[in-house]
Design an enzyme around this catalytic site. Sequence first.
Site, PDB file in Angstrom:
ATOM      1  N   HIS A  90     -13.151   2.737   8.562  1.00  9.66           N
ATOM      2  CA  HIS A  90     -12.333   1.613   8.066  1.00  9.66           C
ATOM      3  C   HIS A  90     -12.852   1.103   6.718  1.00  9.66           C
ATOM      4  O   HIS A  90     -13.157  -0.074   6.559  1.00  9.66           O
ATOM      5  CB  HIS A  90     -12.308   0.476   9.107  1.00  9.66           C
ATOM      6  N   GLN A  91     -12.926   2.021   5.769  1.00  4.55           N
ATOM      7  CA  GLN A  91     -13.480   1.655   4.467  1.00  4.55           C
ATOM      8  C   GLN A  91     -12.460   1.765   3.344  1.00  4.55           C
ATOM      9  O   GLN A  91     -12.819   1.696   2.167  1.00  4.55           O
ATOM     10  CB  GLN A  91     -14.706   2.530   4.156  1.00  4.55           C
ATOM     11  N   ARG A 120      -3.765   1.057  10.890  1.00  9.00           N
ATOM     12  CA  ARG A 120      -4.447   0.529  12.067  1.00  9.00           C
ATOM     13  C   ARG A 120      -4.491   1.625  13.123  1.00  9.00           C
ATOM     14  O   ARG A 120      -3.523   2.367  13.298  1.00  9.00           O
ATOM     15  CB  ARG A 120      -3.716  -0.697  12.645  1.00  9.00           C
ATOM     16  N   ASP A 131      -8.963   6.697   8.908  1.00  7.77           N
ATOM     17  CA  ASP A 131      -9.891   5.660   8.444  1.00  7.77           C
ATOM     18  C   ASP A 131      -9.966   4.551   9.488  1.00  7.77           C
ATOM     19  O   ASP A 131     -10.754   3.624   9.361  1.00  7.77           O
ATOM     20  CB  ASP A 131      -9.419   5.096   7.098  1.00  7.77           C
ATOM     21  N   GLU A 154     -11.889   1.274  17.696  1.00 11.18           N
ATOM     22  CA  GLU A 154     -12.964   1.147  16.692  1.00 11.18           C
ATOM     23  C   GLU A 154     -13.813  -0.115  16.844  1.00 11.18           C
ATOM     24  O   GLU A 154     -14.941  -0.160  16.350  1.00 11.18           O
ATOM     25  CB  GLU A 154     -12.384   1.207  15.267  1.00 11.18           C
ATOM     26  N   THR A 207      -4.539   5.238   7.459  1.00 12.29           N
ATOM     27  CA  THR A 207      -5.471   4.249   6.907  1.00 12.29           C
ATOM     28  C   THR A 207      -4.962   2.846   7.245  1.00 12.29           C
ATOM     29  O   THR A 207      -5.358   1.878   6.604  1.00 12.29           O
ATOM     30  CB  THR A 207      -5.581   4.364   5.365  1.00 12.29           C
ATOM     31  N   PHE A 263     -10.433  -0.238   2.150  1.00 13.98           N
ATOM     32  CA  PHE A 263     -10.367  -1.425   1.279  1.00 13.98           C
ATOM     33  C   PHE A 263     -11.586  -1.549   0.376  1.00 13.98           C
ATOM     34  O   PHE A 263     -11.605  -2.387  -0.522  1.00 13.98           O
ATOM     35  CB  PHE A 263     -10.323  -2.698   2.155  1.00 13.98           C
ATOM     36  N   ILE A 265       0.841  -1.209   0.000  1.00 13.67           N
ATOM     37  CA  ILE A 265       0.000   0.000   0.000  1.00 13.67           C
ATOM     38  C   ILE A 265       0.875   1.257   0.000  1.00 13.67           C
ATOM     39  O   ILE A 265       0.603   2.217  -0.719  1.00 13.67           O
ATOM     40  CB  ILE A 265      -0.960  -0.011   1.211  1.00 13.67           C
TER      41      ILE A 265
HETATM   42  P1  NAI Z   1       2.828  -4.938   3.520  1.00 12.53           P
HETATM   43  O1  NAI Z   1       3.157  -6.093   4.394  1.00 12.53           O
HETATM   44  O2  NAI Z   1       2.914  -5.074   2.032  1.00 12.53           O
HETATM   45  O3  NAI Z   1       3.732  -3.679   3.933  1.00 12.53           O
HETATM   46  C1  NAI Z   1       3.963  -3.301   5.258  1.00 12.53           C
HETATM   47  C2  NAI Z   1       5.307  -2.580   5.295  1.00 12.53           C
HETATM   48  O4  NAI Z   1       5.503  -2.101   6.646  1.00 12.53           O
HETATM   49  C3  NAI Z   1       6.498  -3.488   4.981  1.00 12.53           C
HETATM   50  O5  NAI Z   1       7.341  -2.870   4.017  1.00 12.53           O
HETATM   51  C4  NAI Z   1       7.204  -3.657   6.323  1.00 12.53           C
HETATM   52  O6  NAI Z   1       8.615  -3.810   6.199  1.00 12.53           O
HETATM   53  C5  NAI Z   1       6.850  -2.348   6.997  1.00 12.53           C
HETATM   54  N1  NAI Z   1       7.018  -2.401   8.455  1.00 12.53           N
HETATM   55  C6  NAI Z   1       6.830  -3.455   9.292  1.00 12.53           C
HETATM   56  N2  NAI Z   1       7.119  -3.092  10.549  1.00 12.53           N
HETATM   57  C7  NAI Z   1       7.519  -1.806  10.502  1.00 12.53           C
HETATM   58  C8  NAI Z   1       7.959  -0.890  11.486  1.00 12.53           C
HETATM   59  N3  NAI Z   1       8.090  -1.249  12.761  1.00 12.53           N
HETATM   60  N4  NAI Z   1       8.272   0.363  11.084  1.00 12.53           N
HETATM   61  C9  NAI Z   1       8.182   0.737   9.765  1.00 12.53           C
HETATM   62  N5  NAI Z   1       7.770  -0.098   8.792  1.00 12.53           N
HETATM   63  C10 NAI Z   1       7.439  -1.357   9.162  1.00 12.53           C
HETATM   64  O7  NAI Z   1       1.363  -4.490   3.975  1.00 12.53           O
HETATM   65  P2  NAI Z   1       0.305  -3.638   3.137  1.00 12.53           P
HETATM   66  O8  NAI Z   1      -0.523  -4.544   2.302  1.00 12.53           O
HETATM   67  O9  NAI Z   1       1.005  -2.508   2.509  1.00 12.53           O
HETATM   68  O10 NAI Z   1      -0.649  -3.117   4.322  1.00 12.53           O
HETATM   69  C11 NAI Z   1      -0.189  -2.209   5.303  1.00 12.53           C
HETATM   70  C12 NAI Z   1      -1.210  -2.083   6.395  1.00 12.53           C
HETATM   71  O11 NAI Z   1      -2.389  -1.446   5.892  1.00 12.53           O
HETATM   72  C13 NAI Z   1      -1.746  -3.430   6.924  1.00 12.53           C
HETATM   73  O12 NAI Z   1      -0.886  -3.940   7.931  1.00 12.53           O
HETATM   74  C14 NAI Z   1      -3.084  -3.063   7.474  1.00 12.53           C
HETATM   75  O13 NAI Z   1      -2.930  -2.729   8.844  1.00 12.53           O
HETATM   76  C15 NAI Z   1      -3.474  -1.805   6.714  1.00 12.53           C
HETATM   77  N6  NAI Z   1      -4.658  -2.022   5.860  1.00 12.53           N
HETATM   78  C16 NAI Z   1      -5.734  -1.165   6.003  1.00 12.53           C
HETATM   79  C17 NAI Z   1      -6.856  -1.306   5.213  1.00 12.53           C
HETATM   80  C18 NAI Z   1      -8.031  -0.375   5.307  1.00 12.53           C
HETATM   81  O14 NAI Z   1      -9.129  -0.726   4.843  1.00 12.53           O
HETATM   82  N7  NAI Z   1      -7.897   0.815   5.859  1.00 12.53           N
HETATM   83  C19 NAI Z   1      -6.966  -2.414   4.256  1.00 12.53           C
HETATM   84  C20 NAI Z   1      -5.748  -3.201   4.127  1.00 12.53           C
HETATM   85  C21 NAI Z   1      -4.665  -3.011   4.928  1.00 12.53           C
END
Ligand code: NAI
Length: 326
Positions: free
Chosen positions: A292-293, A231, A255, A260, A229, A295, A155
């Site tokens: 939380h929308q 957590r 978001d 929540e 967006t 996605f 993301i």
């Molecule tokens: P991803 O796993 O592809 O990327 C997460 C990145 O964060 C990785 O590059 C990782 O190295 C980095 N990371 C891990 N620990 C870290 C730290 N302590 N400090 C800095 N960077 C760190 O995950 P993706 O798909 O990009 O999703 C990211 C987050 O988005 C998810 O964990 C989820 O919480 C949130 N999300 C929110 C949604 C929504 O509807 N608002 C929907 C989908 C995901």
Amino acid sequence: MGKIAFYGTKPYDRVWFEPLAEEYGYKIRFIEGLLDEDTISLAADCTAACVFVNDQIGKKEIDGLAALGVRVLLLRSAGYNHVDLKAARDKLTILRVPGYSPESVAEFATGILLSLNRKIHRAYVRTREFNMNIQGLMGRDLYGKTAGVVGTGRIGQAMITILKGFGMEILAYDLYPQPLEGVTYVEPDELFARSDVISLHCPLTPQTEHLIDKKALEKMKDGAYLINTSRGALVDSAALMKELKKGRLGGVGLDVYEEEDGVFYEDNSERPVADDILARLMSFPNVLITSHQGFFTEEAMRAIATTTLENLRMFEAGEPLVNQIR
Ligand code: NAI
């Protein structure tokens, strides 16, 4: 035929899952309530339980499901901070849906940013009442400004592509920096101090909980925008509320919110607001809260449904589980 106990069902879940489950030959028991002590028993005679982000899956839920003979926990999400992985070891196989549509969340984060910056949410309310006065609605060009992206995974990278399109300079912080063109990795303190826009895209872990605390907020530039967006618990909401009272930040888009669970995804409009911090946050004109929308696009829902059912099929077929979390 495998049976799935599907918790936290909303009408849109049925639309995407029901026809696909039929194709796969799975029967779904749709349950409105979240998975908790009182609803575990509804998974009786099911192979799998399927949950979303606000079902808290602790030891009790895991032991309860395992005792009923449930073997798989299907997460309809990428994040898995709501699951006690240690308790699940040797009891349940946990399968998730990583990267179903990184663009869906990145585009939404951009939408919140644009709305906050150009006061679109306020303009909408004004013009509905035929108040066409634009006093107080001035924004700033994003072109030439600096964006700080925390977490450059799927993301985060989609967000970087969009922000670059605006002509912004990109700073980033990640535990595992990647060679991304036009991106300068810096330490969090520098990112907070230099960015006009800060967007959070890292997972919630013990390390990232309250990453945005009082100190981080105080480091941010006057007029900075903070967008979360990812957590809710990445941001200390009480500290955020206090910082907003100083009137220094440009705007905050959330978001997600740390309290929540049980509130987001529900119609609470006829109940008294129990959460004083959430109520106070809502009262700032430069705070935009959504439920939380990020996605929630057709493409993402299709991908979530497909991968969730495909995860179960692979489990039952004994195939390698690419989406397993341990
Ligand atoms: P991803 O796993 O592809 O990327 C997460 C990145 O964060 C990785 O590059 C990782 O190295 C980095 N990371 C891990 N620990 C870290 C730290 N302590 N400090 C800095 N960077 C760190 O995950 P993706 O798909 O990009 O999703 C990211 C987050 O988005 C998810 O964990 C989820 O919480 C949130 N999300 C929110 C949604 C929504 O509807 N608002 C929907 C989908 C995901």
